[in-house]
Scaffold this motif. Structure first.
Motif, PDB file in Angstrom:
ATOM      1  N   ARG A  19       0.796  -1.230   0.000  1.00 18.51           N
ATOM      2  CA  ARG A  19       0.000   0.000   0.000  1.00 18.51           C
ATOM      3  C   ARG A  19       0.832   1.285   0.000  1.00 18.51           C
ATOM      4  NH1 ARG A  19      -2.002   3.086   4.209  1.00 18.51           N
ATOM      5  NH2 ARG A  19      -3.745   4.432   3.642  1.00 18.51           N
ATOM      6  N   ASP A  61      -0.284  -8.824  -1.624  1.00 18.62           N
ATOM      7  CA  ASP A  61      -1.011  -8.084  -0.585  1.00 18.62           C
ATOM      8  C   ASP A  61      -2.274  -8.855  -0.235  1.00 18.62           C
ATOM      9  OD1 ASP A  61      -0.597  -4.868   0.341  1.00 18.62           O
ATOM     10  OD2 ASP A  61      -2.499  -5.817   0.885  1.00 18.62           O
ATOM     11  N   ASP A  89       4.089  -3.822  11.364  1.00 13.36           N
ATOM     12  CA  ASP A  89       5.246  -4.316  12.121  1.00 13.36           C
ATOM     13  C   ASP A  89       5.065  -5.730  12.675  1.00 13.36           C
ATOM     14  OD1 ASP A  89       5.883  -1.681  11.655  1.00 13.36           O
ATOM     15  OD2 ASP A  89       5.711  -1.047  13.757  1.00 13.36           O
TER      16      ASP A  89
HETATM   17  N1  LIG Z   1      11.280   3.969   6.416  1.00 13.15           N
HETATM   18  C1  LIG Z   1      10.308   4.852   6.477  1.00 13.15           C
HETATM   19  O1  LIG Z   1      10.529   6.061   6.361  1.00 13.15           O
HETATM   20  C2  LIG Z   1       8.898   4.374   6.666  1.00 13.15           C
HETATM   21  C3  LIG Z   1       7.831   5.229   6.414  1.00 13.15           C
HETATM   22  C4  LIG Z   1       6.531   4.709   6.558  1.00 13.15           C
HETATM   23  C5  LIG Z   1       6.329   3.400   6.969  1.00 13.15           C
HETATM   24  N2  LIG Z   1       7.402   2.608   7.241  1.00 13.15           N
HETATM   25  C6  LIG Z   1       7.216   1.215   7.670  1.00 13.15           C
HETATM   26  O2  LIG Z   1       6.691   0.484   6.567  1.00 13.15           O
HETATM   27  C7  LIG Z   1       5.829  -0.553   7.024  1.00 13.15           C
HETATM   28  C8  LIG Z   1       4.479  -0.390   6.343  1.00 13.15           C
HETATM   29  O3  LIG Z   1       3.916   0.849   6.733  1.00 13.15           O
HETATM   30  P1  LIG Z   1       2.793   1.519   5.817  1.00 13.15           P
HETATM   31  O4  LIG Z   1       2.602   2.888   6.290  1.00 13.15           O
HETATM   32  O5  LIG Z   1       3.155   1.295   4.400  1.00 13.15           O
HETATM   33  O6  LIG Z   1       1.539   0.579   6.206  1.00 13.15           O
HETATM   34  P2  LIG Z   1       0.174   0.376   5.392  1.00 13.15           P
HETATM   35  O7  LIG Z   1      -0.813  -0.092   6.382  1.00 13.15           O
HETATM   36  O8  LIG Z   1      -0.120   1.583   4.593  1.00 13.15           O
HETATM   37  O9  LIG Z   1       0.524  -0.789   4.349  1.00 13.15           O
HETATM   38  C9  LIG Z   1       0.741  -2.102   4.757  1.00 13.15           C
HETATM   39  C10 LIG Z   1       0.304  -3.043   3.650  1.00 13.15           C
HETATM   40  O10 LIG Z   1       0.610  -4.385   4.048  1.00 13.15           O
HETATM   41  C11 LIG Z   1      -0.483  -5.219   3.673  1.00 13.15           C
HETATM   42  N3  LIG Z   1      -0.403  -6.455   4.458  1.00 13.15           N
HETATM   43  C12 LIG Z   1      -0.731  -6.669   5.747  1.00 13.15           C
HETATM   44  N4  LIG Z   1      -0.486  -7.943   6.084  1.00 13.15           N
HETATM   45  C13 LIG Z   1      -0.016  -8.547   4.975  1.00 13.15           C
HETATM   46  C14 LIG Z   1       0.414  -9.870   4.680  1.00 13.15           C
HETATM   47  N5  LIG Z   1       0.391 -10.844   5.588  1.00 13.15           N
HETATM   48  N6  LIG Z   1       0.846 -10.150   3.431  1.00 13.15           N
HETATM   49  C15 LIG Z   1       0.848  -9.183   2.470  1.00 13.15           C
HETATM   50  N7  LIG Z   1       0.457  -7.906   2.693  1.00 13.15           N
HETATM   51  C16 LIG Z   1       0.037  -7.601   3.932  1.00 13.15           C
HETATM   52  C17 LIG Z   1      -1.682  -4.350   3.922  1.00 13.15           C
HETATM   53  O11 LIG Z   1      -2.843  -4.825   3.288  1.00 13.15           O
HETATM   54  C18 LIG Z   1      -1.207  -3.013   3.379  1.00 13.15           C
HETATM   55  O12 LIG Z   1      -1.435  -2.922   1.992  1.00 13.15           O
HETATM   56  C19 LIG Z   1       5.759  -0.409   8.535  1.00 13.15           C
HETATM   57  O13 LIG Z   1       6.642  -1.313   9.135  1.00 13.15           O
HETATM   58  C20 LIG Z   1       6.201   1.014   8.788  1.00 13.15           C
HETATM   59  O14 LIG Z   1       6.795   1.204  10.050  1.00 13.15           O
HETATM   60  C21 LIG Z   1       8.666   3.078   7.087  1.00 13.15           C
END
Ligand SMILES: NC(=O)c1ccc[n+]([C@@H]2O[C@H](COP(=O)([O-])OP(=O)(O)OC[C@H]3O[C@@H](n4cnc5c(N)ncnc54)[C@H](O)[C@@H]3O)[C@@H](O)[C@H]2O)c1
Length: 432
Positions: A43, A66, A111
């Motif tokens: 996402r 996803d 996470d």
């Molecule tokens: N490095 C950075 O600057 C930064 C910035 C934002 C987020 N993050 C990290 O990135 C990760 C995701 O955050 P986000 O904001 O993108 O979250 P989000 O909720 O927007 O996206 C997560 C995605 O994972 C999918 N998902 C959940 N369980 C799943 C599974 N078992 N198999 C496949 N897909 C699955 C969800 O449906 C969703 O599409 C987190 O760990 C967050 O801490 C890092």
């Protein structure tokens, strides 16, 4: 990447985990070899990470996975429009990991999934770019380190600031001793999003979502759109609130700069003081102090607004006898004591937000060179565990005192209860 590389990788892992002392990473991959990278969790950030990998030479998308069909289809369209290819699509990451042609995966899930997926990817012989925080508990971080080192896997943790030049300059400046002895390091992040979403009634799971696979090993928590995508950060089973979400980025820089990963004691105070009607479990207000032996490290957040300290909504202040260095993603400056003019004064420098791209480039290059990336598994562990100490201290109401093994809190049973999650729904905690 050709088959022989993957075979070598696997052999390297086996040797590294056995009795024979062998280099952890034996494989070689020419820059001309194509590397196939898949994405699990499409996402938001994961897609950014994948896109950065795809900008590297000879890297192609090897698949998208996803549990939300709408997200999957949207990202598949994005890839087709940008790169003109239709990658294989998966709803279950275990199927994706079976693909022998896949060299690496980006893990962009919430996470609570990082630990299992990382370990299963390493077991399948894949390199991994896993987003920060490394995991959602101390025990999961430790399991990941053991598994990664056993398999000799290449793992980059998404603490991309390490790849940013101005953060490297800051580390060098502090380490030069020009600030004098550092006795206090303040870290803060007063972000609006930390207040979470309004509390609304739970709803039926939408047809496009495999909610059971979204929950995975966590306890069953009823579906509510206001704690799902993005908003999961404020529910303990899935994330750790601002401290582990944003704090790890900054804590990582502190540990990297100060070279002192393990505290002696940790205390934390806070709560949900202003937003009791929001759908959050994590505190909207928090203060953590880590006794790092020769300096005090503090984290504070007042979520829900963008209040500033040192003129910044978030940042780090390294406080020495001869000056304070203040840094965030926009740049850094040194303030001399009492506002005096001195050679310590340094103009604010605007950093370029190229950290993410450089971090992905380092990951791909690490695969080609068979080396650890710039943010290896131990660095990811150290920052995530430091945040978790604060969370455990808060949730248990105890001051933590580290023993000989800093990852074992069993001498404080009330704290230990928050250090390792119970896995549910048939998922078992990794044996590593
Ligand atoms: N490095 C950075 O600057 C930064 C910035 C934002 C987020 N993050 C990290 O990135 C990760 C995701 O955050 P986000 O904001 O993108 O979250 P989000 O909720 O927007 O996206 C997560 C995605 O994972 C999918 N998902 C959940 N369980 C799943 C599974 N078992 N198999 C496949 N897909 C699955 C969800 O449906 C969703 O599409 C987190 O760990 C967050 O801490 C890092």
């Amino acid at each position: 990447m050709n088959q022989s590389r993957r075979t070598f990788l696997k052999q390297g892992g086996l040797l590294a985990g056995g009795l024979i002392a062998a280099p952890a990473l034996l494989a070689r991959s020419a820059p001309s070899d194509t590397i196939r990278v898949g994405l699990i969790g499409c996402r938001n950030m994961g897609f950014g990470d994948l896109s950065n990998c795809l900008q590297q030479e000879n890297v192609i998308c090897g698949g998208l996975c996803d549990v939300d069909e709408e997200v999957l289809m949207r990202r598949a369209k994005d890839i087709e429009e940008t790169y003109g290819i239709k990658p294989p699509l998966y709803r279950d990451f275990r199927k994706m990991l079976e693909d022998p042609e896949l060299d690496a995966v980006v893990i962009g899930t919430p996470d609570h999934w990082h630990c299992l997926i990382t370990i299963m990817a390493c077991e399948a012989g894949k390199a991994v770019y896993v987003e920060k925080p490394l995991a959602n508990s101390i025990a999961e971080c430790q399991a990941m380190v053991s598994a990664v080192r056993h398999h000799g896997s290449i793992v980059q943790v998404g603490q991309q600031q390490r790849s940013g030049q101005h953060w490297q300059d800051v580390a060098a400046y502090v380490q030069s001793g020009k600030l004098g002895q550092i006795r206090r390091v303040m870290v803060w992040g007063n972000f609006a999003y930390g207040k979470g979403n309004p509390r609304i009634p739970n709803e039926a799971v939408p047809k496009n979502l495999d909610y059971n696979l979204w929950l995975g090993p966590s306890a069953h928590i009823p579906y509510n759109p206001n704690r799902l995508h993005g908003a999961w950060r404020h529910t303990w089973a899935f994330g750790g609130g601002l401290l582990s979400d944003w704090g790890v980025h900054l804590l990582d820089i502190v540990l990297w700069t100060m070279k002192s990963p393990v505290p002696k004691r940790v205390s934390a105070f806070g709560g949900i003081y202003q937003y009791p009607n929001n759908l959050i479990e994590t505190p909207d207000t928090l203060d953590v102090t880590w006794d790092m032996g020769t300096y005090n490290l503090t984290w504070s957040h007042v979520a829900g607004n963008e209040l500033k300290q040192f003129g910044r909504t978030y940042g780090i202040a390294f406080m020495g006898a001869d000056g304070v260095l203040v840094v965030n993603r926009q740049g850094w400056e040194v303030q001399a004591p009492n506002g005096a003019e001195s050679d310590l004064l340094k103009p604010f420098e605007v950093g370029k937000d190229s950290n993410h791209l450089a971090h992905a480039a380092d990951f791909i290059q690490a695969m080609r060179e068979n080396r650890d990336p710039i943010c290896n598994i131990e660095a990811g562990r150290d920052a995530a565990v430091l945040a978790q100490y604060g969370i455990v201290a808060l949730r248990s109401g105890q001051t933590l005192t580290m023993g000989d093994d800093p990852y074992d809190l069993s001498h404080q049973p009330d704290a230990q209860a928050f250090a390792k999650p119970t896995y549910h729904s048939g998922w078992t905690f990794p044996h590593w």
